[in-house]
Design a protein around this motif. Structure first.
Motif, PDB file in Angstrom:
ATOM      1  N   VAL A   1     -15.336  -9.952 -11.910  1.00  0.00           N
ATOM      2  CA  VAL A   1     -14.871 -10.732 -11.100  1.00  0.00           C
ATOM      3  C   VAL A   1     -14.774 -12.018 -12.128  1.00  0.00           C
ATOM      4  O   VAL A   1     -15.299 -11.938 -13.413  1.00  0.00           O
ATOM      5  CB  VAL A   1     -15.487 -11.205 -10.116  1.00  0.00           C
ATOM      6  CG1 VAL A   1     -15.612 -10.410  -9.007  1.00  0.00           C
ATOM      7  CG2 VAL A   1     -17.087 -11.697 -10.631  1.00  0.00           C
TER       8      VAL A   1
ATOM      9  N   ASP B   1     -12.149 -15.948  -7.817  1.00  0.00           N
ATOM     10  CA  ASP B   1     -11.841 -14.735  -6.946  1.00  0.00           C
ATOM     11  C   ASP B   1     -12.726 -14.938  -5.674  1.00  0.00           C
ATOM     12  O   ASP B   1     -14.128 -15.271  -5.613  1.00  0.00           O
ATOM     13  CB  ASP B   1     -12.449 -13.516  -8.059  1.00  0.00           C
ATOM     14  CG  ASP B   1     -11.718 -13.148  -8.934  1.00  0.00           C
ATOM     15  OD1 ASP B   1     -10.471 -13.754  -9.068  1.00  0.00           O
ATOM     16  OD2 ASP B   1     -12.052 -12.416  -9.993  1.00  0.00           O
ATOM     17  N   LYS B   2     -12.142 -14.364  -4.705  1.00  0.00           N
ATOM     18  CA  LYS B   2     -12.796 -14.154  -3.456  1.00  0.00           C
ATOM     19  C   LYS B   2     -13.426 -12.652  -3.409  1.00  0.00           C
ATOM     20  O   LYS B   2     -12.721 -11.994  -3.754  1.00  0.00           O
ATOM     21  CB  LYS B   2     -11.592 -14.210  -2.508  1.00  0.00           C
ATOM     22  CG  LYS B   2     -12.352 -14.364  -0.903  1.00  0.00           C
ATOM     23  CD  LYS B   2     -12.853 -15.648  -0.445  1.00  0.00           C
ATOM     24  CE  LYS B   2     -12.848 -15.584   0.846  1.00  0.00           C
ATOM     25  NZ  LYS B   2     -13.700 -16.857   1.471  1.00  0.00           N
TER      26      LYS B   2
END
Length: 448
Positions: free
Chosen positions: A79, A83-84
Motif C-alpha cells: 500500500v 490508499d483505502k
C-alpha cells in the motif's frame, strides 16, 4: 547705412536673448531630468480590516497504529499513503528467509536458557540431598553426644552420691545411744571429697548443656533457609517471554509473512521502507473511518492576533462551497515554536485525509482618520516616517521638495497603514512612490 547697422544690432540682441532663453530651457530640462519623480497620495479615513487567509489540509480525526514484531525485514510494501484498505487486506510482506534466521536465533536462545534452568534445578537437587545428609549426620552426632554427656553427668552424680552415703554412715556412728552428737567423728578428707564431687557433678552438667547447645545450633544452622536466588525465576520468565515471542513469529510464518489490516481505514502514514526493518513503534497509521476528519492549518504569530479559539471562520475545501466553521483547537506548535496550530472538526462524511482547503477570517478594526498605503511608510530600526511634498522658491522659480515627517503606526493591514496622532493634514501630498531614493529636503518632481 546707419539703419542697416541698427537693424543688425537689434537682430543680434534678439538672437542673443533667444539663445539665452534656449540655454535656460535646456538647463532647466537637464536639471529637471535628474530629479526624482514622485507619485503622491492623500490622507484617507479608513477602517483597517484584518483578513486572515491560510491554506491547510484535511487530516484524520483519529489514527489507528499498525504494529508488528520489531526487527522484521520488509520484503514489499503493498500500500501507499492515501490508499483505502479493508480488514484483512495485506499491508506489507516480510522476508521469509530473514524470518527463518530470526526464529532459529530465538530457538537457540530458548535452548540455551533451558539448559541454564535445568542446571540450576539439578544443582538445587544436589544441594537438597547434601543438606538432608548433613542434617541426618548432625542429628546422629547430637544423639551420640547427648548419650556421652549424660553418661559423664551420671558418673559424676554417682560418685557424689557414694561419698555422701559414706559420710552419712560416718555421721550415724558419731551419735551415742542417747542421741547425743560426738564431734570430730567425720573424716575431713571425706568432707573435701564430697565437695569436690559436687563441683565435678555441676561441671559435668554445665559441660553437657554447653555441648548440647552447640550441637543443637549446628542442626539449626543446617535447617536454616538458604539465601534467596532469583536467577531461576529470571531465567524462567525470560524463557516464557521467548516462547511467547517465538509463537508470534510462528503465526507470521503461518501467514506466509503477510501483515494484514485488522480494521478498515485509509493509510495516512508509513514509517517503513522496502528492505528496512520494523521498529517497536507503529509501522503505519490508518485513519479511523468511524471518526470525522479535521481541517488543520498553521497561523503565524501576527495572524494569531486576529483568530481566537471558538471563532467562527469561513472554510472552503477543494470541490466544495465555502461554509462557516468553528475553531475547535488553537495552540502553539510544539514542533515550530512561534507558529500556532489550528484544528477544525468537520461534519461526519466531510472531506478525506489529504484534501486541501482554505480558512478565512476577517476582523473589522477601528476607523482611523489618518490612513495611507503601506508604500508611503518607511520603517528603519523601529522608527517610521513618511515624505510630504512641499513647495518653496528656488533658483529657477518655484520647486518641490520632500520633507521627512516622523509618524507612529497605530494599526495596519496589507492595504492601509493607520498613523496615530500624525502631524499631517488632509491637504498634504504624501509620497507613495519615487523613481529614485529620496532624502529629507531633496528636490523632487511630481509625476504627470
Amino acid at each position: 547705412m546707419e539703419d542697416k547697422r541698427k537693424k543688425k544690432i537689434v537682430t543680434g540682441f534678439l538672437v542673443f536673448l533667444a539663445a539665452m532663453w534656449l540655454c535656460t530651457v535646456v538647463s532647466k530640462s537637464i536639471y529637471a531630468s535628474r530629479l526624482p519623480i514622485v507619485s503622491t497620495e492623500s490622507i484617507e479615513s479608513k477602517y483597517v480590516e484584518h483578513i486572515v487567509n491560510v491554506d491547510g489540509i484535511v487530516v484524520a480525526g483519529e489514527k489507528n497504529p499498525v504494529t508488528t514484531l520489531s526487527g522484521l525485514r520488509v520484503e514489499k510494501l503493498m500500500v501507499q499513503t492515501g490508499d483505502k484498505v479493508e480488514e484483512g487486506d495485506v499491508l506489507f510482506t516480510i522476508d521469509m528467509e530473514d524470518l527463518a534466521l530470526i526464529m532459529a536465533e530465538k530457538q537457540n536462545a530458548i535452548a540455551r536458557i533451558q539448559t541454564q534452568v535445568d542446571t540450576i534445578l539439578a544443582n538445587e537437587e544436589l544441594a537438597r540431598q547434601k543438606k538432608e545428609l548433613e542434617e541426618q549426620r548432625a542429628r546422629e552426632d547430637y544423639d551420640e553426644l547427648a548419650r556421652h554427656e549424660d553418661t559423664l553427668v551420671g558418673r559424676a552424680a554417682e560418685e557424689y552420691s557414694q561419698i555422701k552415703d559414706e559420710i552419712g554412715e560416718q555421721r550415724e556412728g558419731a551419735f551415742t545411744e542417747d542421741g547425743e552428737y560426738i564431734s570430730g567423728s567425720v573424716d575431713e578428707e571425706m568432707e573435701e571429697a564430697l565437695q569436690d564431687a559436687a563441683y565435678a557433678e555441676a561441671d559435668a552438667k554445665w559441660q553437657r548443656d554447653t555441648a548440647m547447645k552447640e550441637a543443637g545450633r549446628k542442626v539449626e544452622d543446617i535447617l536454616a533457609p538458604e539465601k534467596e536466588d532469583a536467577s531461576l525465576e529470571v531465567n524462567r520468565l525470560e524463557l516464557s517471554d521467548l516462547g511467547a515471542e517465538l509463537a508470534l513469529y510462528q503465526e507470521i510464518k503461518k501467514e506466509n509473512g503477510e501483515i494484514k489490516a485488522t480494521r478498515p481505514g485509509m493509510v495516512t502514514d508509513i514509517f517503513v521502507t522496502t528492505g528496512g526493518r520494523t521498529s517497536d513503534s507503529a509501522v503505519m497509521l490508518l485513519a479511523d473511518d468511524s471518526v470525522p476528519c479535521q481541517f488543520k492549518t498553521t497561523l503565524t504569530q501576527e495572524q494569531k492576533k486576529y483568530v481566537s479559539l471558538h471563532d467562527t471562520v469561513s472554510l472552503k475545501l477543494d470541490g466544495s462551497r465555502e461554509k462557516e466553521a468553528t475553531v475547535d483547537y488553537l495552540a502553539e506548535s510544539a514542533q515550530t515554536p512561534g507558529s500556532y496550530e489550528v484544528y477544525i472538526n468537520l461534519p461526519e462524511g466531510t472531506g478525506v485525509p489529504g484534501m486541501s482547503g482554505t480558512m478565512s477570517h476577517a476582523e473589522t478594526g477601528e476607523k482611523h482618520a489618518c490612513c495611507v498605503t503601506p508604500a508611503a511608510v518607511t520603517t528603519v530600526e523601529g522608527r517610521s516616517h513618511v515624505y510630504v511634498v512641499r513647495e518653496r522658491e528656488g533658483i529657477l522659480g518655484m520647486e518641490y521638495y520632500a520633507e521627512q515627517v516622523s509618524v507612529r503606526i497605530a494599526d495596519q493591514n496589507d492595504y492601509f497603514v493607520a498613523l496615530d496622532s500624525a502631524p499631517l493634514d488632509k491637504e498634504d501630498r504624501i509620497v507613495s512612490s519615487s523613481t529614485k531614493e529620496i532624502k529629507n529636503g531633496e528636490i523632487v518632481r511630481l509625476s504627470e
